[in-house]
Design an enzyme around this catalytic site. Structure first.
Site, mmCIF file in Angstrom:
data_model
loop_
_atom_site.group_PDB
_atom_site.id
_atom_site.type_symbol
_atom_site.label_atom_id
_atom_site.label_comp_id
_atom_site.label_asym_id
_atom_site.label_seq_id
_atom_site.Cartn_x
_atom_site.Cartn_y
_atom_site.Cartn_z
ATOM 1 N N THR A 257 -2.343 -11.931 17.661
ATOM 2 C CA THR A 257 -1.456 -11.397 16.617
ATOM 3 C C THR A 257 -1.649 -12.249 15.373
ATOM 4 O O THR A 257 -1.329 -13.436 15.369
ATOM 5 C CB THR A 257 0.014 -11.455 17.067
ATOM 6 O OG1 THR A 257 0.132 -10.758 18.305
ATOM 7 C CG2 THR A 257 0.919 -10.812 16.033
ATOM 8 N N LYS B 28 5.702 -17.560 14.707
ATOM 9 C CA LYS B 28 4.487 -17.329 13.892
ATOM 10 C C LYS B 28 4.377 -15.851 13.492
ATOM 11 O O LYS B 28 4.118 -15.522 12.336
ATOM 12 C CB LYS B 28 3.275 -17.789 14.722
ATOM 13 C CG LYS B 28 1.906 -17.525 14.171
ATOM 14 C CD LYS B 28 1.163 -16.351 14.774
ATOM 15 C CE LYS B 28 1.045 -16.311 16.253
ATOM 16 N NZ LYS B 28 0.386 -15.096 16.772
ATOM 17 N N LYS C 77 1.584 -3.973 14.897
ATOM 18 C CA LYS C 77 2.100 -5.067 15.747
ATOM 19 C C LYS C 77 3.293 -5.748 15.064
ATOM 20 O O LYS C 77 4.247 -6.169 15.727
ATOM 21 C CB LYS C 77 0.976 -6.064 16.034
ATOM 22 C CG LYS C 77 1.389 -7.318 16.785
ATOM 23 C CD LYS C 77 1.713 -7.081 18.254
ATOM 24 C CE LYS C 77 2.190 -8.388 18.897
ATOM 25 N NZ LYS C 77 2.371 -8.350 20.308
HETATM 26 P P1 NAP Z 1 -1.754 -19.392 24.574
HETATM 27 O O1 NAP Z 1 -1.461 -19.283 26.044
HETATM 28 O O2 NAP Z 1 -1.095 -20.476 23.791
HETATM 29 O O3 NAP Z 1 -3.372 -19.482 24.425
HETATM 30 C C1 NAP Z 1 -3.972 -19.649 23.180
HETATM 31 C C2 NAP Z 1 -5.478 -19.660 23.354
HETATM 32 O O4 NAP Z 1 -6.079 -19.779 22.043
HETATM 33 C C3 NAP Z 1 -6.004 -20.830 24.169
HETATM 34 O O5 NAP Z 1 -7.119 -20.407 24.929
HETATM 35 C C4 NAP Z 1 -6.425 -21.822 23.084
HETATM 36 O O6 NAP Z 1 -7.422 -22.740 23.508
HETATM 37 C C5 NAP Z 1 -7.008 -20.873 22.059
HETATM 38 N N1 NAP Z 1 -7.066 -21.471 20.724
HETATM 39 C C6 NAP Z 1 -6.024 -21.790 19.920
HETATM 40 N N2 NAP Z 1 -6.475 -22.316 18.765
HETATM 41 C C7 NAP Z 1 -7.826 -22.307 18.830
HETATM 42 C C8 NAP Z 1 -8.848 -22.718 17.938
HETATM 43 N N3 NAP Z 1 -8.573 -23.235 16.714
HETATM 44 N N4 NAP Z 1 -10.130 -22.572 18.331
HETATM 45 C C9 NAP Z 1 -10.413 -22.054 19.530
HETATM 46 N N5 NAP Z 1 -9.493 -21.656 20.432
HETATM 47 C C10 NAP Z 1 -8.213 -21.780 20.075
HETATM 48 O O7 NAP Z 1 -1.380 -18.043 23.820
HETATM 49 P P2 NAP Z 1 -1.266 -16.546 24.427
HETATM 50 O O8 NAP Z 1 0.124 -16.331 24.920
HETATM 51 O O9 NAP Z 1 -2.458 -16.277 25.303
HETATM 52 O O10 NAP Z 1 -1.374 -15.703 23.053
HETATM 53 C C11 NAP Z 1 -2.634 -15.420 22.449
HETATM 54 C C12 NAP Z 1 -2.392 -14.427 21.296
HETATM 55 O O11 NAP Z 1 -1.837 -13.208 21.834
HETATM 56 C C13 NAP Z 1 -1.396 -14.933 20.248
HETATM 57 O O12 NAP Z 1 -1.789 -14.507 18.971
HETATM 58 C C14 NAP Z 1 -0.090 -14.266 20.682
HETATM 59 O O13 NAP Z 1 0.797 -14.121 19.567
HETATM 60 C C15 NAP Z 1 -0.593 -12.932 21.203
HETATM 61 N N6 NAP Z 1 0.269 -12.291 22.219
HETATM 62 C C16 NAP Z 1 0.865 -12.999 23.215
HETATM 63 C C17 NAP Z 1 1.680 -12.332 24.146
HETATM 64 C C18 NAP Z 1 2.377 -13.075 25.266
HETATM 65 O O14 NAP Z 1 3.290 -12.484 25.891
HETATM 66 N N7 NAP Z 1 2.000 -14.314 25.579
HETATM 67 C C19 NAP Z 1 1.844 -10.951 24.078
HETATM 68 C C20 NAP Z 1 1.188 -10.242 23.081
HETATM 69 C C21 NAP Z 1 0.400 -10.921 22.153
HETATM 70 P P3 NAP Z 1 -7.011 -24.121 24.268
HETATM 71 O O15 NAP Z 1 -7.005 -23.787 25.726
HETATM 72 O O16 NAP Z 1 -8.074 -25.063 23.881
HETATM 73 O O17 NAP Z 1 -5.649 -24.541 23.752
#
Ligand code: NAP
Length: 287
Positions: free
Chosen positions: A94, A237, A169
């Site tokens: 997102t 965010k 979104k």
């Molecule tokens: P998360 O568990 O915090 O995972 C974030 C991922 O992004 C990790 O693999 C992290 O790598 C990687 N990352 C972050 N910064 C980076 C960078 N500068 N370079 C390379 N890799 C980087 O987050 P998530 O819940 O999976 O969410 C991911 C996205 O989906 C977000 O934008 C979120 O808003 C969206 N989303 C989430 C949900 C939900 O329910 N969780 C639902 C819909 C949408 P590391 O392992 O190295 O930290």
């Protein structure tokens, strides 16, 4: 069969990679923290790329799932040297509509396409491959990669040009903020009335106020369990993105941003967004 690589193996990306693997699409993974990629590579037998560029060079479709705008910019810049002409990147993070349009423009000179493909449905939805996906970009590109995306989402809707997936979104995230406000406030009120909240959730879930969030987070939040789920810091965010889009006043967004900032300041930013219940309980003198 189309070859797919996944960049970003967090709560969302790891499950997406697994679903793509089970359907036979996954060829490579990359994650900033190597241990996550190693674990997935061991479990699935697919290659762990040394860099985003190496991953992009070996696949037709790169799927990204990273945290915020600047993270997406970093990974797109890093994969650009390897991306194949005719290849595509589908970003499920997102981010702002403006960032999505900028990423599409960055890939264009390489002859590659970019689709903004944000999703809704939470960690449960991604595990079961039952997300809702809202897509911006060229429709013919979406139709080409749809078989791979269909392993992640049961609903995939083309919204319009680049950025329109992210704008949709934003609509979803504003609505989610309002639902979080309503559910946490109502349950804290119920607690202050001395009601049995398990019974409250059971009966209300069968009536006109029934909703996904109440059914999936109600019982855990009243038990004081705020395991993510969807992190407070990530929804903060998203709402900051909505605010930055300008336009009309957004009172639900402003209130929720302020509430989440208080949670983040108190060290609860990595908890599930249902942690808003902490604040509502305090305000209503529940417990
Ligand atoms: P998360 O568990 O915090 O995972 C974030 C991922 O992004 C990790 O693999 C992290 O790598 C990687 N990352 C972050 N910064 C980076 C960078 N500068 N370079 C390379 N890799 C980087 O987050 P998530 O819940 O999976 O969410 C991911 C996205 O989906 C977000 O934008 C979120 O808003 C969206 N989303 C989430 C949900 C939900 O329910 N969780 C639902 C819909 C949408 P590391 O392992 O190295 O930290």
């Amino acid at each position: 069969m189309m070859k797919v690589g996944v960049i970003g193996l967090g709560a969302m990306g790891a499950s997406m990679a697994m679903n793509l693997h089970l359907a036979g699409f996954l060829r490579a993974v990359w994650n900033r923290t190597r241990s996550r990629a190693q674990a997935l590579s061991r479990e699935t037998g697919v290659a762990m790329a040394e860099s985003p560029a190496e991953l992009a060079a070996g696949v037709d479709l790169v799927l990204t799932a990273v945290s915020c705008d600047s993270d997406l910019e970093e990974v797109i810049n890093a994969l650009l040297p390897g991306v194949r002409p005719g290849g595509a990147v589908a970003d499920t993070s997102t981010v702002s509509a403006a960032t999505a349009r900028a990423m599409a423009a960055a890939l264009k000179p390489k002859g590659a396409a970019f689709l903004d493909c944000p999703v809704s449905g939470g960690v449960e939805g991604v595990r079961n491959g039952r997300l809702a996906m809202m897509v911006g970009g060229e429709e013919r590109v979406l139709e080409h990669v749809r078989p791979a995306l269909a392993t992640l989402a049961t609903t995939i809707v083309h919204m319009g040009p680049s950025g329109s997936g992210q704008a949709t979104k934003a609509v979803n995230q504003i609505m989610a903020a309002g639902i979080n406000q309503a559910v946490t406030e109502a349950l804290a009120f119920g607690e202050s009335m001395g009601l049995d909240l398990t019974k409250v959730i059971d009966v209300v879930s069968q009536g006109a106020a029934a909703n996904w969030y109440l059914s999936h987070r109600g019982k855990t939040m009243v038990a004081g369990c705020f395991e993510p789920g969807f992190k407070v810091a990530l929804h903060h965010k998203d709402l900051a993105i909505c605010r930055a889009m300008g336009g009309p006043p957004l009172p639900i967004v402003d209130l929720t941003l302020e509430n989440y900032q208080r949670l983040i300041d108190r060290g609860y930013g990595a908890e599930d967004i249902s942690a808003l219940y902490r604040i509502k309980r305090e305000q209503l003198g529940a417990g």
